[in-house]
Design a protein around this motif. Structure first.
Motif, PDB file in Angstrom:
ATOM      1  N   PRO A   1       1.846  34.673 -29.990  1.00  0.00           N
ATOM      2  CA  PRO A   1       2.480  33.367 -29.409  1.00  0.00           C
ATOM      3  C   PRO A   1       1.802  32.057 -29.805  1.00  0.00           C
ATOM      4  CG  PRO A   1       1.914  35.177 -27.742  1.00  0.00           C
ATOM      5  CD  PRO A   1       1.369  35.698 -29.152  1.00  0.00           C
ATOM      6  N   GLN A   2       0.629  32.191 -30.613  1.00  0.00           N
ATOM      7  CA  GLN A   2       0.238  30.749 -31.009  1.00  0.00           C
ATOM      8  C   GLN A   2       0.838  30.134 -32.147  1.00  0.00           C
ATOM      9  OE1 GLN A   2      -2.914  29.416 -30.153  1.00  0.00           O
ATOM     10  NE2 GLN A   2      -3.347  30.675 -28.553  1.00  0.00           N
ATOM     11  N   GLU A   3       1.711  30.974 -32.675  1.00  0.00           N
ATOM     12  CA  GLU A   3       2.745  30.616 -33.756  1.00  0.00           C
ATOM     13  C   GLU A   3       3.667  29.967 -33.427  1.00  0.00           C
ATOM     14  OE1 GLU A   3       2.477  33.535 -37.260  1.00  0.00           O
ATOM     15  OE2 GLU A   3       3.222  34.797 -35.375  1.00  0.00           O
ATOM     16  N   ILE A   4       4.275  29.858 -32.177  1.00  0.00           N
ATOM     17  CA  ILE A   4       5.598  29.182 -31.653  1.00  0.00           C
ATOM     18  C   ILE A   4       5.187  27.746 -31.421  1.00  0.00           C
ATOM     19  CG2 ILE A   4       7.044  28.979 -29.343  1.00  0.00           C
ATOM     20  CD1 ILE A   4       6.033  31.667 -28.778  1.00  0.00           C
ATOM     21  N   THR A   5       6.373  27.213 -32.399  1.00  0.00           N
ATOM     22  CA  THR A   5       6.385  25.784 -32.609  1.00  0.00           C
ATOM     23  C   THR A   5       7.249  24.953 -31.504  1.00  0.00           C
ATOM     24  OG1 THR A   5       8.101  25.653 -34.035  1.00  0.00           O
ATOM     25  CG2 THR A   5       5.877  25.972 -35.073  1.00  0.00           C
ATOM     26  N   HIS A   6       8.110  25.468 -30.808  1.00  0.00           N
ATOM     27  CA  HIS A   6       8.943  24.949 -29.896  1.00  0.00           C
ATOM     28  C   HIS A   6       9.399  25.986 -28.695  1.00  0.00           C
ATOM     29  CE1 HIS A   6       9.603  22.993 -33.969  1.00  0.00           C
ATOM     30  NE2 HIS A   6      10.445  21.971 -33.397  1.00  0.00           N
ATOM     31  N   VAL A   7       9.604  25.202 -27.736  1.00  0.00           N
ATOM     32  CA  VAL A   7       9.851  25.972 -26.359  1.00  0.00           C
ATOM     33  C   VAL A   7      10.991  25.386 -25.939  1.00  0.00           C
ATOM     34  CG1 VAL A   7       9.535  27.172 -24.125  1.00  0.00           C
ATOM     35  CG2 VAL A   7       7.489  26.988 -25.818  1.00  0.00           C
TER      36      VAL A   7
ATOM     37  N   GLU B   1      -0.747  26.892 -16.440  1.00  0.00           N
ATOM     38  CA  GLU B   1      -2.149  26.125 -16.716  1.00  0.00           C
ATOM     39  C   GLU B   1      -2.533  26.526 -18.252  1.00  0.00           C
ATOM     40  OE1 GLU B   1      -4.993  24.704 -14.601  1.00  0.00           O
ATOM     41  OE2 GLU B   1      -3.671  24.360 -12.824  1.00  0.00           O
ATOM     42  N   GLU B   2      -2.284  27.803 -18.594  1.00  0.00           N
ATOM     43  CA  GLU B   2      -2.719  28.423 -20.046  1.00  0.00           C
ATOM     44  C   GLU B   2      -1.354  28.839 -20.270  1.00  0.00           C
ATOM     45  OE1 GLU B   2      -5.715  31.497 -19.858  1.00  0.00           O
ATOM     46  OE2 GLU B   2      -6.979  30.466 -18.858  1.00  0.00           O
ATOM     47  N   ARG B   3      -0.457  27.999 -21.057  1.00  0.00           N
ATOM     48  CA  ARG B   3       0.706  28.087 -21.662  1.00  0.00           C
ATOM     49  C   ARG B   3       0.461  29.254 -22.672  1.00  0.00           C
ATOM     50  NH1 ARG B   3       2.778  23.621 -24.398  1.00  0.00           N
ATOM     51  NH2 ARG B   3       0.552  22.842 -24.765  1.00  0.00           N
ATOM     52  N   VAL B   4       1.644  29.908 -22.742  1.00  0.00           N
ATOM     53  CA  VAL B   4       1.887  30.967 -23.647  1.00  0.00           C
ATOM     54  C   VAL B   4       1.704  30.458 -25.160  1.00  0.00           C
ATOM     55  CG1 VAL B   4       4.355  31.143 -23.716  1.00  0.00           C
ATOM     56  CG2 VAL B   4       3.142  33.331 -24.395  1.00  0.00           C
ATOM     57  N   SER B   5       2.165  29.296 -25.401  1.00  0.00           N
ATOM     58  CA  SER B   5       2.289  28.752 -26.817  1.00  0.00           C
ATOM     59  C   SER B   5       1.827  27.283 -26.604  1.00  0.00           C
ATOM     60  CB  SER B   5       3.916  28.647 -27.330  1.00  0.00           C
ATOM     61  OG  SER B   5       4.764  27.962 -26.186  1.00  0.00           O
ATOM     62  N   PRO B   6       0.315  27.083 -26.528  1.00  0.00           N
ATOM     63  CA  PRO B   6      -0.086  25.799 -26.456  1.00  0.00           C
ATOM     64  C   PRO B   6       0.033  24.877 -27.529  1.00  0.00           C
ATOM     65  CG  PRO B   6      -1.881  27.446 -26.948  1.00  0.00           C
ATOM     66  CD  PRO B   6      -0.827  28.321 -26.760  1.00  0.00           C
ATOM     67  N   ARG B   7       0.630  25.266 -28.380  1.00  0.00           N
ATOM     68  CA  ARG B   7       0.654  24.023 -29.596  1.00  0.00           C
ATOM     69  C   ARG B   7       2.302  23.889 -29.670  1.00  0.00           C
ATOM     70  NH1 ARG B   7      -2.674  27.468 -34.377  1.00  0.00           N
ATOM     71  NH2 ARG B   7      -4.611  27.615 -33.426  1.00  0.00           N
ATOM     72  N   ALA B   8       3.014  24.341 -29.034  1.00  0.00           N
ATOM     73  CA  ALA B   8       4.470  24.047 -29.020  1.00  0.00           C
ATOM     74  C   ALA B   8       4.909  22.915 -28.218  1.00  0.00           C
ATOM     75  CB  ALA B   8       5.306  25.572 -28.559  1.00  0.00           C
ATOM     76  N   THR B   9       5.970  22.315 -28.834  1.00  0.00           N
ATOM     77  CA  THR B   9       6.397  21.249 -28.056  1.00  0.00           C
ATOM     78  C   THR B   9       7.533  21.896 -27.225  1.00  0.00           C
ATOM     79  OG1 THR B   9       6.400  19.636 -29.836  1.00  0.00           O
ATOM     80  CG2 THR B   9       7.796  19.332 -28.312  1.00  0.00           C
ATOM     81  N   VAL B  10       7.630  21.470 -25.790  1.00  0.00           N
ATOM     82  CA  VAL B  10       8.402  22.028 -24.903  1.00  0.00           C
ATOM     83  C   VAL B  10       9.593  20.825 -24.676  1.00  0.00           C
ATOM     84  CG1 VAL B  10       8.949  22.595 -22.279  1.00  0.00           C
ATOM     85  CG2 VAL B  10       6.626  23.032 -23.972  1.00  0.00           C
ATOM     86  N   HIS B  11      10.683  21.488 -24.630  1.00  0.00           N
ATOM     87  CA  HIS B  11      11.995  20.620 -24.602  1.00  0.00           C
ATOM     88  C   HIS B  11      12.718  20.857 -23.322  1.00  0.00           C
ATOM     89  CE1 HIS B  11      11.414  19.488 -29.034  1.00  0.00           C
ATOM     90  NE2 HIS B  11      11.239  20.937 -29.339  1.00  0.00           N
ATOM     91  N   VAL B  12      13.078  19.872 -22.534  1.00  0.00           N
ATOM     92  CA  VAL B  12      13.820  20.142 -21.297  1.00  0.00           C
ATOM     93  C   VAL B  12      14.655  18.648 -21.130  1.00  0.00           C
ATOM     94  CG1 VAL B  12      11.994  19.312 -19.705  1.00  0.00           C
ATOM     95  CG2 VAL B  12      13.963  20.958 -18.872  1.00  0.00           C
TER      96      VAL B  12
END
Length: 262
Positions: A86-92, A108-119
């Motif tokens: 999950p740490q490898e995810i770059t975008h959500v 609070e503890e996101r599955v992919s803390p390094r990812a940019t989330v898009h909505v």
């Protein structure tokens, strides 16, 4: 795993929920429904993209009386089962802000803390207008915090968020609801989210009690499924428990999903 050439796609699981039919179809229905949560992980050029994010670690407390959650495997475990961290995810990409689509992305503890989330910004604006304890309203603080801290991007319409990952606004179920096209060199796949989340919703005339604009939902469902049929694109049905990967075929009463052959 579905190979689209330049893109590789995994359909992931985050368990099942059970709820009263009235929560989804409207009215008072003495029947229980179950739905799956099938997020999508896409490996593309220099990016690893997660599309939608299940309920998260638990059902939000204001909704706990309305949903029962059953899991053999959580979304983070499904990512690892696909051979990725999950740490490898770059975008959500979040299709919209219903709690069963955003959980692991906004926890609070996101599955992919390094990812940019898009909505979509329109999804946030609609959620702000919802009553207290509405599922979409519950997402507002996390979305606003993410936008302020820079890990969440508010989109303004259609566009490409990563190579071959194109979002398309198709409202009806909610304002700013977006479907996702995953496009390879010669083949595409479609994630319909809650525009057509299960096989029963391939009937354009079936309107959910939680759809905010039924006529837009019907029109957009017809247009999107017609395009998927024309392209012979595999379609991922987010809430379908079993045959969640289908191709679309037009019928006299709308459309049907034909299970994709392995």
């Amino acid at each position: 795993m579905l190979d689209l050439g330049a893109r590789k796609l995994w359909v992931l699981e985050d368990g099942m929920f059970i709820t009263d039919a009235g929560n989804l179809l409207g009215g008072s229905r003495r029947m229980r429904l179950r739905g799956a949560m099938h997020a999508v992980l896409v490996e593309t050029d220099g990016a690893l993209v997660l599309v939608d994010a299940g309920f998260g670690p638990e059902i939000p407390p204001p909704l706990a009386d309305h949903y029962e959650l059953r899991r053999e495997r959580s979304l983070p475990e499904s990512v690892r089962a696909a051979g990725r961290d999950p740490q490898e995810i770059t975008h959500v990409v979040l299709s919209h802000l219903d709690p069963d689509h955003v959980g692991w992305a906004l926890a609070e503890e996101r599955v992919s803390p390094r990812a940019t989330v898009h909505v979509q910004r329109a999804a946030l604006e609609e959620a702000r207008r919802m009553p207290e304890n509405d599922g979409r309203r519950l997402a507002v603080p996390a979305v606003e915090r993410g936008a302020g801290e820079g890990w969440l991007e508010l989109l303004e319409g259609n566009g490409e968020v990563a190579p071959g990952i194109r979002v398309e606004v198709r409202s009806g179920h909610s304002a700013g609801h977006q479907v996702v096209w995953i496009e390879g060199e010669e083949r595409a796949a479609l994630f319909t989210a809650d525009l057509a989340p299960a096989k029963i919703w391939l009937n354009p005339d079936l309107i959910a009690g939680v759809d905010t604009d039924p006529e837009a939902a019907r029109r957009n469902r017809i247009e999107v499924l017609s395009e998927a049929e024309e392209k012979a694109a595999p379609v991922i049905l987010y809430h379908e428990p079993r045959d969640f990967l289908v191709t679309i075929r037009r019928t006299g009463e709308g459309f049907e999903g034909v299970p994709l052959e392995a």
